[in-house]
Scaffold this motif. Sequence first.
Motif, PDB file in Angstrom:
ATOM      1  N   GLY A 343      22.094  51.903  26.998  1.00 55.38           N
ATOM      2  CA  GLY A 343      21.665  52.893  27.982  1.00 55.38           C
ATOM      3  C   GLY A 343      21.894  52.420  29.406  1.00 55.38           C
ATOM      4  N   GLY A 344      21.665  51.132  29.663  1.00 56.21           N
ATOM      5  CA  GLY A 344      21.958  50.591  30.992  1.00 56.21           C
ATOM      6  C   GLY A 344      23.428  50.621  31.314  1.00 56.21           C
ATOM      7  N   LEU A 345      24.277  50.317  30.323  1.00 55.29           N
ATOM      8  CA  LEU A 345      25.721  50.374  30.542  1.00 55.29           C
ATOM      9  C   LEU A 345      26.182  51.804  30.805  1.00 55.29           C
ATOM     10  N   ALA A 346      25.596  52.762  30.083  1.00 51.27           N
ATOM     11  CA  ALA A 346      25.988  54.162  30.275  1.00 51.27           C
ATOM     12  C   ALA A 346      25.541  54.695  31.630  1.00 51.27           C
ATOM     13  N   ALA A 347      24.495  54.088  32.214  1.00 49.21           N
ATOM     14  CA  ALA A 347      23.998  54.566  33.505  1.00 49.21           C
ATOM     15  C   ALA A 347      24.857  54.104  34.678  1.00 49.21           C
ATOM     16  N   LEU A 348      25.727  53.124  34.458  1.00 50.55           N
ATOM     17  CA  LEU A 348      26.570  52.646  35.559  1.00 50.55           C
ATOM     18  C   LEU A 348      27.681  53.651  35.850  1.00 50.55           C
ATOM     19  N   PRO A 349      27.974  53.905  37.110  1.00 51.79           N
ATOM     20  CA  PRO A 349      29.079  54.812  37.441  1.00 51.79           C
ATOM     21  C   PRO A 349      30.428  54.198  37.067  1.00 51.79           C
ATOM     22  N   GLN A 352      32.251  51.271  39.035  1.00 49.86           N
ATOM     23  CA  GLN A 352      32.001  49.842  38.854  1.00 49.86           C
ATOM     24  C   GLN A 352      33.059  49.217  37.953  1.00 49.86           C
ATOM     25  N   TYR A 353      33.417  49.921  36.882  1.00 54.59           N
ATOM     26  CA  TYR A 353      34.472  49.416  36.000  1.00 54.59           C
ATOM     27  C   TYR A 353      35.823  49.405  36.721  1.00 54.59           C
ATOM     28  N   GLU A 354      36.091  50.461  37.475  1.00 57.49           N
ATOM     29  CA  GLU A 354      37.354  50.512  38.198  1.00 57.49           C
ATOM     30  C   GLU A 354      37.407  49.434  39.275  1.00 57.49           C
ATOM     31  N   GLY A 355      36.282  49.157  39.920  1.00 58.22           N
ATOM     32  CA  GLY A 355      36.256  48.086  40.917  1.00 58.22           C
ATOM     33  C   GLY A 355      36.543  46.731  40.298  1.00 58.22           C
ATOM     34  N   ALA A 356      35.995  46.477  39.093  1.00 59.82           N
ATOM     35  CA  ALA A 356      36.282  45.221  38.406  1.00 59.82           C
ATOM     36  C   ALA A 356      37.760  45.118  38.053  1.00 59.82           C
ATOM     37  N   ILE A 370      29.973  41.592  37.080  1.00 57.74           N
ATOM     38  CA  ILE A 370      29.750  42.900  37.709  1.00 57.74           C
ATOM     39  C   ILE A 370      28.944  43.838  36.813  1.00 57.74           C
ATOM     40  N   ILE A 371      29.402  44.056  35.603  1.00 60.66           N
ATOM     41  CA  ILE A 371      28.839  45.128  34.769  1.00 60.66           C
ATOM     42  C   ILE A 371      27.474  44.752  34.203  1.00 60.66           C
ATOM     43  N   MET A 372      27.415  43.636  33.481  1.00 62.86           N
ATOM     44  CA  MET A 372      26.192  43.302  32.756  1.00 62.86           C
ATOM     45  C   MET A 372      25.000  43.006  33.675  1.00 62.86           C
ATOM     46  N   PRO A 373      25.161  42.315  34.811  1.00 64.57           N
ATOM     47  CA  PRO A 373      23.983  42.137  35.676  1.00 64.57           C
ATOM     48  C   PRO A 373      23.357  43.458  36.117  1.00 64.57           C
ATOM     49  N   GLN A 374      24.176  44.449  36.447  1.00 65.91           N
ATOM     50  CA  GLN A 374      23.635  45.745  36.858  1.00 65.91           C
ATOM     51  C   GLN A 374      23.006  46.484  35.673  1.00 65.91           C
ATOM     52  N   ALA A 375      23.641  46.400  34.513  1.00 65.33           N
ATOM     53  CA  ALA A 375      23.096  47.085  33.334  1.00 65.33           C
ATOM     54  C   ALA A 375      21.760  46.482  32.925  1.00 65.33           C
TER      55      ALA A 375
END
Length: 456
Positions: A343-349, A352-356, A370-375
């Motif tokens: 659910g945390g991963l799905a909440a990221l815009p 963020q993936y494109e920036g990585a 980038i991804i997992m700390p925010q999730a």
Amino acid sequence: MSDTHAETVSYVRETMLPEQEPPVTETGVIGWMRENLFSGWLNTILTLLSIGFVYYVLSGLLPWVFQSVWNAESLDECRQIMKATWGETHGHACWAVIKDRWLQLLYGFYPPYPFAPDATVDAPPPEAMLPAYFRPNLTFVLLFIALAPVLFDRAPRKLLIVTAIYPFLMPWLMWGGSLWFPLGIAAGFVILYLVISMGQVRLGSLLAVIAGVIAALLWWSVIMGYVTAGLDQVVPISLPSVESRQFGGFMLALLLGVVAIGLSLPIGVLLALGRQSDLFIVKSLCVGFIELIRGVPLITLLFVASVLLNYFMPPGTNFDIIMRVMIMVTVFASAYIAEVVRGGLAALPKGQYEGADSLGLDYWQAQRLIIMPQALKISIPGIVSTFIGVFKDTTLVSIIGLLDPIGLSQGIRANQEWNGIYWELFAFIALLFFIFCFSMSRYSMWLERKLQTGHN
């Protein structure tokens, strides 16, 4: 109009009025009460009703807690003291059962002096000079030291050494035996790391991981036994063994909860990533595992751990019951953690993936940086709620014969001396669980404020 009839009017005060104190009814306790408790007629009625309800509850609860008996050998003696002191009135607790059995409720039947082969509960040997229950107490003190650098950024980073050692030190302190066995288990992880590190250059990431896993499994299943046995013959370092049937009380619940919480988070993160993988086999396995575990009650998994798991082991294998329960509780918790993290991963815009990708990061670098700390930051409330639920669910192990606090309370009530006592035992157990669950909740709120999860 001529200038002689013009008048000068000042619309701005030329002098400032002196500062004054705010009204007493708007500040302090009175101001807070007017704003929060008596701001309107409906709020006033609800406040008065709430005060009446609280008074009704406390008028029955406080005498039960404070007008109670602490010194008695049985429930009958408690009742005689109550009758002699307060007459025929009811609502008085018999805390003497807690005074008599609190060590058993905390430690079960764990030997208080397990430092000599002939140590017994009633007659500790003279050579057992260390305090009672030294091993479990030291284990849980080291637990908080190991968690400090993980939970608090101001803790000394040197404590991470204790964090790395603790998973191997804890079983040795609690179960005893040779020190070389947990060191051998730790050596397997060192081999895993070294093979992966050296093989990434020559074999690639995937083949290096496979080679590392194979090397670690060979060490644990074939080589380690001979090496540790030889070292134990040359340099014997061991503690007297304690059988799992002697574990119990709140110590057992805390042990199961800590292991399940500590292992379920990384496993849950991997399952969440696997569920979002583009590899069909990996995704199917993760989805099947998560849905299967989430669709089965925990008590069913505990019965599997207690009865069925031995059928899948080689003949003559003695798989410790507590270890089996730890595996099942961890598996159960990891499936729920996986969904919370997903659910945390799905909440990221998507940006963020494109920036990585735009930074040239590979998959694991993007997830780690980038991804997992925010999730995980988004998922903090759900993760902590799952942890609290898992910790409370450890009481279910009493159904399969493990003597957690609930199981011990049943044994205490079956004793002739305390037959018929209920509320005092359950209140004490509830207080123990409340302290730890409330602490986890407070830490979650502190971490949310620190990371400002509510602000984008």
